[in-house]
Design an enzyme around this catalytic site. Sequence first.
Site, PDB file in Angstrom:
ATOM      1  N   ASP A 109      -3.969  -1.923  -7.132  1.00 10.13           N
ATOM      2  CA  ASP A 109      -3.116  -2.795  -6.572  1.00 10.13           C
ATOM      3  C   ASP A 109      -4.246  -4.370  -6.601  1.00 10.13           C
ATOM      4  O   ASP A 109      -4.570  -5.120  -6.117  1.00 10.13           O
ATOM      5  CB  ASP A 109      -3.062  -3.469  -5.308  1.00 10.13           C
ATOM      6  CG  ASP A 109      -2.219  -4.396  -4.523  1.00 10.13           C
ATOM      7  OD1 ASP A 109      -1.744  -4.909  -5.452  1.00 10.13           O
ATOM      8  OD2 ASP A 109      -2.289  -4.861  -3.454  1.00 10.13           O
ATOM      9  N   ASP A 135       1.826  -9.585  -4.475  1.00  9.81           N
ATOM     10  CA  ASP A 135       0.486  -8.975  -3.668  1.00  9.81           C
ATOM     11  C   ASP A 135       1.483  -8.353  -2.876  1.00  9.81           C
ATOM     12  O   ASP A 135       0.835  -7.348  -1.627  1.00  9.81           O
ATOM     13  CB  ASP A 135      -0.340  -9.491  -3.420  1.00  9.81           C
ATOM     14  CG  ASP A 135      -1.595  -8.654  -3.286  1.00  9.81           C
ATOM     15  OD1 ASP A 135      -1.399  -8.004  -3.368  1.00  9.81           O
ATOM     16  OD2 ASP A 135      -2.722  -9.641  -2.484  1.00  9.81           O
ATOM     17  N   LYS A 179       2.504   4.669   1.058  1.00 11.81           N
ATOM     18  CA  LYS A 179       2.540   4.438   0.097  1.00 11.81           C
ATOM     19  C   LYS A 179       1.133   4.333  -0.516  1.00 11.81           C
ATOM     20  O   LYS A 179      -0.275   4.683  -0.303  1.00 11.81           O
ATOM     21  CB  LYS A 179       2.613   2.558   1.129  1.00 11.81           C
ATOM     22  CG  LYS A 179       1.535   1.622  -0.356  1.00 11.81           C
ATOM     23  CD  LYS A 179       0.632   0.298   0.528  1.00 11.81           C
ATOM     24  CE  LYS A 179       0.337  -0.616  -0.788  1.00 11.81           C
ATOM     25  NZ  LYS A 179      -0.291  -2.325  -0.099  1.00 11.81           N
ATOM     26  N   LYS A 210      -5.569 -10.794  -6.606  1.00 11.48           N
ATOM     27  CA  LYS A 210      -6.231 -11.423  -5.139  1.00 11.48           C
ATOM     28  C   LYS A 210      -7.134 -12.510  -6.285  1.00 11.48           C
ATOM     29  O   LYS A 210      -7.760 -12.421  -7.374  1.00 11.48           O
ATOM     30  CB  LYS A 210      -6.173  -9.925  -4.953  1.00 11.48           C
ATOM     31  CG  LYS A 210      -5.347  -9.136  -4.237  1.00 11.48           C
ATOM     32  CD  LYS A 210      -5.798  -7.838  -3.787  1.00 11.48           C
ATOM     33  CE  LYS A 210      -4.775  -6.909  -3.005  1.00 11.48           C
ATOM     34  NZ  LYS A 210      -4.126  -7.138  -2.372  1.00 11.48           N
ATOM     35  N   ARG A 234       5.452  -2.583   0.714  1.00 12.45           N
ATOM     36  CA  ARG A 234       7.375  -2.720   1.293  1.00 12.45           C
ATOM     37  C   ARG A 234       8.240  -2.987   0.331  1.00 12.45           C
ATOM     38  O   ARG A 234       9.168  -2.469   0.685  1.00 12.45           O
ATOM     39  CB  ARG A 234       6.660  -3.969   2.208  1.00 12.45           C
ATOM     40  CG  ARG A 234       7.082  -5.355   1.132  1.00 12.45           C
ATOM     41  CD  ARG A 234       7.133  -6.760   1.871  1.00 12.45           C
ATOM     42  NE  ARG A 234       5.566  -6.693   2.646  1.00 12.45           N
ATOM     43  CZ  ARG A 234       4.284  -7.415   2.960  1.00 12.45           C
ATOM     44  NH1 ARG A 234       5.654  -8.398   3.486  1.00 12.45           N
ATOM     45  NH2 ARG A 234       3.907  -7.683   3.475  1.00 12.45           N
TER      46      ARG A 234
END
Length: 499
Positions: free
Chosen positions: A270, A347, A265, A277, A351
């Site tokens: 992020d 968020d 990944k 967040k 995956r």
Amino acid sequence: MSVKFEISFDKSADLAGGYAIVLKASDADLAAGAQAVDPSGQIAKAAKVAGFTAKSMSVLDIVAPADSVAERIFAIGLGKAQQLTAHDWLKAGGTAASKLKNATKVAIFVDAPGVDVGASAVADFALGMLLRGYSFDTYKTKKNDEENNGKSGDGVVKVSIITANASEAAKAFKVAQSVADGVNLARDLVNEPPNVLGPVEFAAKAKELEKLGVEVEILTEKEMQKLGMGALLGVAQGSVRPPRLAIMQWKGGKNGESPVAFIGKGVVFDTGGISIKPAAGMEDMKGDMGGAAAVTGLMHVLAARKAAVNVVGIIGLVENMPDGNAQRPGDIVTSMSGQTIEVINTDAEGRLVLCDALWYCNDRFKPKFMINLATLTGAIMVALGSVHAGLFSNDDQLSEQLTAAGLATREKLWRMPLGKEYDKMIDSKFADMKNTGGRYAGSITAAHFLKRFVQETPWAHLDIAGTAMGSPQDEINQSWGSGFGVRLLDELVRAHYES
Ligand code: MN
Ligand code: ZN
């Protein structure tokens, strides 16, 4: 400041004006060379006065006796000689390195009368030094003069390791050097700030592995669109920086033999996207590419040491940003596999990146196994802290091999459960699945999401959110980005998959 150790292996030492280090076991005198350092036996006296009993990783700092040509002497305790593991030798090297910031040259005596200190132990010791010597100070314009002994730039320390096995140790050290370079590459990638290391820049770093004979392809957004990687591209669409998929191949094994595969990944930053967040600690999300960094570092190690195995490394590189073009909670995307995904929380993006990378890898390479690494869930830190990474697998043998490699390298793994009750938690009202299963069992439902993209191929998912960055410092790692996974997977390959 980072210290560069130039390490050589010699049968005798030139001590004049340098530091000397002798290793001591609590139950045997490991230091055959101590006499050269300390002709009048001052070390033993100093040890007695200081109550130094050679406990594991204890250090005795000795003012050099008048009749010693060394400037400064350290004794490092190893604990019981007969119980020394490879990891103890790494730690001893790290402990030695921690004392050498002001040195310019040092002789280290490792040999032991009556104890077999093999070439691989000596190489492990040297590896520990190289791992400890790393620090990330690219962006510090003022080097600390005090630490730097008044020298400008990075300090270079000439290290001579004194051993009867000098030539064998030098050979073993070549491999150790490859491992150190790969781990330190992974650390660099994690530590780099996110404005400097975007998907394109990260892909360029992967491309540099061509120097070592790795074949590297970089897929652009257009090519990924053609392949139907709607899940990965959905994450990337909120960023002005385009995504990349890097495919690295090392062909060190038999012609035509199916490869082993590692998938990482690589979310270069992020924010959480629209499901943004909280501000506190968000700067740490520059490390959300720790999985991709480990895969890149591992490919470096395997190619540099010319591992006799065919390997594929694939990293999905994206940035997760909130924007007018960002994906929304409620969006449904179609992955390369054809399976549809309802995005509940933007968020839970890792995956989405990995599922297309896993499917692509399986589809194109038909690998022996796939192991993916990802800073995937906060939930794994709730369960395991930063002591173990979470291990999820559909294959007991692969899982056992990984667990053993974890114990050997102390990059430890703890196997977590999978089960159809958990799998059900990601069924969606509107699509084939949703990208989160809710608050409970969050790292397990994340693993089940990935599992839906691996079919029957033996597979393991390592959730390294707690171990890739910000984990506690130790003898061989003082860096925020730890490089976790590189030594672990190199050990796995070495132990089971080289011909
Ligand atoms: Mn996220
Ligand atoms: Zn993430």
